[in-house]
Scaffold this active site. Structure first.
Site, short mmCIF file in Angstrom:
data_model
loop_
_atom_site.label_atom_id
_atom_site.label_comp_id
_atom_site.label_asym_id
_atom_site.label_seq_id
_atom_site.Cartn_x
_atom_site.Cartn_y
_atom_site.Cartn_z
N TRP A 142 65.07 78.77 -15.77
CA TRP A 142 65.44 80.00 -16.20
C TRP A 142 65.77 80.10 -17.73
O TRP A 142 65.99 79.22 -18.23
CB TRP A 142 66.72 80.90 -15.18
N ASP A 191 67.29 86.83 -24.48
CA ASP A 191 67.67 88.28 -24.54
C ASP A 191 68.01 89.02 -23.19
O ASP A 191 67.77 88.37 -22.30
CB ASP A 191 66.53 88.95 -25.38
N GLU A 194 65.25 88.44 -20.58
CA GLU A 194 65.42 87.11 -20.09
C GLU A 194 63.89 86.41 -20.72
O GLU A 194 63.52 85.39 -19.69
CB GLU A 194 65.35 87.08 -18.59
N GLU A 195 63.34 86.78 -21.50
CA GLU A 195 61.90 86.36 -21.97
C GLU A 195 61.98 85.78 -23.39
O GLU A 195 61.00 85.19 -23.59
CB GLU A 195 61.35 87.44 -21.92
N GLU A 423 62.86 99.99 -10.12
CA GLU A 423 62.97 99.19 -11.49
C GLU A 423 62.12 100.11 -12.30
O GLU A 423 62.33 100.59 -13.48
CB GLU A 423 62.68 97.79 -11.48
#
Ligand SMILES: *[C@@H]1O[C@H](CO)[C@@H](O)[C@H](O)[C@H]1NC(C)=O
Ligand SMILES: *[C@@H]1O[C@H](CO)[C@@H](O)[C@H](O)[C@H]1NC(C)=O
Ligand SMILES: *[C@@H]1O[C@H](CO)[C@@H](O)[C@H](O)[C@H]1NC(C)=O
Ligand SMILES: *[C@@H]1O[C@H](CO)[C@@H](O)[C@H](O)[C@H]1NC(C)=O
Ligand SMILES: *[C@@H]1O[C@H](CO)[C@@H](O)[C@H](O)[C@H]1NC(C)=O
Length: 458
Positions: A142, A191, A194-195, A423
């Protein structure tokens, strides 16, 4: 929502003041009444949806699922960020009136978080991004660490401590998170999306808020060493934050070390940061010049990008996504779409800005903010000052409130009419996609609606 009677009462008060020859009192614009009546119902629906994400059957108490979706995509985890920002909404509800159901959920959250702070994690740090339903940490590959989480949690716990009277356990947890921020604040990390590994405007903003909330908290508790330490770190964070300005917008990331590249530098996370990360002190707040200039650039980038915006019906606002280069479709990679939290961020930003100017008594147009004000008043120019309560001010903020309402109308238009909010909604046909009933989509709808009432969430 103000009742019709109170709006009328406010209007006649204004007239009385005018007859007395004084300047009129500034009141929060009432906006579009159709969307106001939707908002009142949606707020309750969204709160109910948030409740269903907390303590789902079989989970450890205090687990808040980012969504109950367990496959395609699997969002059945407690992200430190999503949980902190969602529980902050519940603390805000509690602040408005005591409620044992909500209070018990928050107490469970504190227990879950206490465990998360001490359980073993892959990063061996508090920046571990997500946790399982049983309270253990997620150990797969992750983007980690994500150092905004502990700062957001500290702010939420401080707010709750203030309402509940506090406890030694809470104090230990708050200092643990803020000491972590103090020792890691300038490290590169992932960030909020998550990228991207780098240094992020969003992360610094929530860190600054956490630290300054912590200064108040530590001072109140007589812990001057902590207060001094958080204060000096916050000053360093502020210098970093100032370095994100790029002539006409705030860029989202500097010193990128890996992850997706964003040629434009534009990201709605800058506006979310102003909503959830600023302290009503003018420092990159929703009504401040650089944030407003950035909002203009972001909106036009999306207006040109999505089919949905090119065919936009009257009365709707621009559909807004995370960043123009986004390819995440909610389950995999193809094309990015508008998100409910991002569309809500525009509405909330505008309402918060109006409240800020009413509180300040005026707002002055600068070279930097002129592109924003010119959208709402063709006569706006550098140096123009709008005094709260004046006719010019009222016209300006009415236009801005109507525009904010149009962003909410977009959310309303593309959500499922039963009140659900996933989302994303598709960039071409507007159909909802991605994780269903994303908890943060509901939390962001509640706070946007709260800000529409003229009293933004804590
Ligand atoms: C989601 O992605 C998975 C694997 O990447 C794929 O098998 C599945 O068909 C996708 N589901 C939807 C609804 O797009
Ligand atoms: C708490 O608030 C929720 C949502 O508004 C409401 O449904 C519930 O009845 C309240 N519970 C108590 C105990 O006040
Ligand atoms: C704490 O609560 C008091 C009222 O109980 C309020 O005046 C104060 O602004 C609150 N502080 C924070 C940081 O929320
Ligand atoms: C008011 O909101 C409704 C519902 O979203 C929308 O259909 C209508 O066009 C809006 N009116 C204006 C003047 O924006
Ligand atoms: C609401 O709509 C969503 C999306 O279409 C659907 O998945 C869900 O089952 C519906 N919920 C209810 C309570 O009808």
């Amino acid at each position: 929502m103000p009742s019709f009677a109170s709006v009328t009462a406010a209007a006649s008060l204004v007239m009385m003041t005018l007859f007395a020859g004084e300047s009129a009192a500034a009141s929060f614009p009432s906006g579009n009444s159709t969307i106001a009546s939707w908002a009142a119902g949606q707020s309750d629906i969204s709160l109910g949806k948030m409740f269903t994400s907390i303590n789902p059957e079989g989970s450890a108490p205090g687990f808040l699922a980012a969504s109950l979706s367990t496959s395609d995509p699997d969002y059945y985890y407690s992200w430190t960020r999503d949980s902190a920002l969602s529980f902050r909404v519940l603390v805000d509800q509690l602040d408005a009136g005591s409620n044992s159901t909500i209070d018990n959920y928050i107490k469970d959250y504190i227990k879950y978080s206490q465990n998360a702070q001490s359980t073993s994690t892959v990063c061996n740090c508090l920046g571990e991004p997500k946790f399982n339903a049983d309270g253990s940490s997620f150990t797969g590959a992750w983007g980690r660490p994500q150092n905004d989480g502990p700062a957001e949690r500290a702010s939420t716990l401080i707010l709750y401590s203030n309402i509940s009277g506090g406890s030694d356990d809470l104090k230990t947890m708050i200092y643990k998170d803020l000491d972590y921020v103090t020792s890691t604040w300038d490290n590169q990390n992932f960030d909020l999306w998550e990228e991207v590994n780098g240094r992020h405007f969003f992360t610094y903003m929530v860190m600054r808020r956490g630290l300054l909330d912590g200064v108040d908290y530590a001072t109140k508790n007589g812990d001057s060493d902590k207060a001094d330490s958080y204060k000096s770190t916050a000053a360093n964070v502020e210098k970093r934050i100032d370095s994100f300005w790029q002539s006409d917008h705030i860029t989202i990331t500097i010193d990128q070390a890996g992850g997706v590249s964003k040629g434009s530098g534009l990201d709605t996370a800058v506006l979310i940061a102003a909503n959830v990360g600023s302290r009503k002190d003018g420092f990159y707040t929703p009504g401040s010049e650089k944030v407003l200039a950035t909002a203009v650039k972001i909106e036009s980038a999306f207006a040109d990008l999505y089919t949905l915006n090119k065919n936009k019906p009257d009365g709707l606002g621009t559909a807004i996504g995370r960043y123009p280069e986004d390819v995440y479709n909610g389950n995999g990679s193809s094309q990015g779409n508008p998100w409910f939290i991002c569309t809500n961020a525009f509405a909330e930003l505008y309402y918060r800005a109006i409240s800020e100017w009413i509180d300040a008594g005026s707002v002055k147009v600068t070279d930097i903010s002129k592109p924003f004000f010119a959208k709402f008043d063709s006569k706006a120019d550098t140096g123009t000052t709008y005094t709260a309560g004046s006719e010019e001010f009222n016209n300006l903020v009415n236009n801005i409130a109507n525009s904010a309402d149009q962003f909410l109308s977009t959310v309303h238009n593309y959500q499922n009419q039963n009140g659900s909010l996933s989302e994303q909604y598709n960039r071409d046909d507007g159909k909802m996609q991605g994780a269903y009933d994303l908890t943060w989509s509901h939390a962001s709808t509640i706070t946007a609606i709260k800000a529409k009432g003229g009293s933004p969430a804590l």
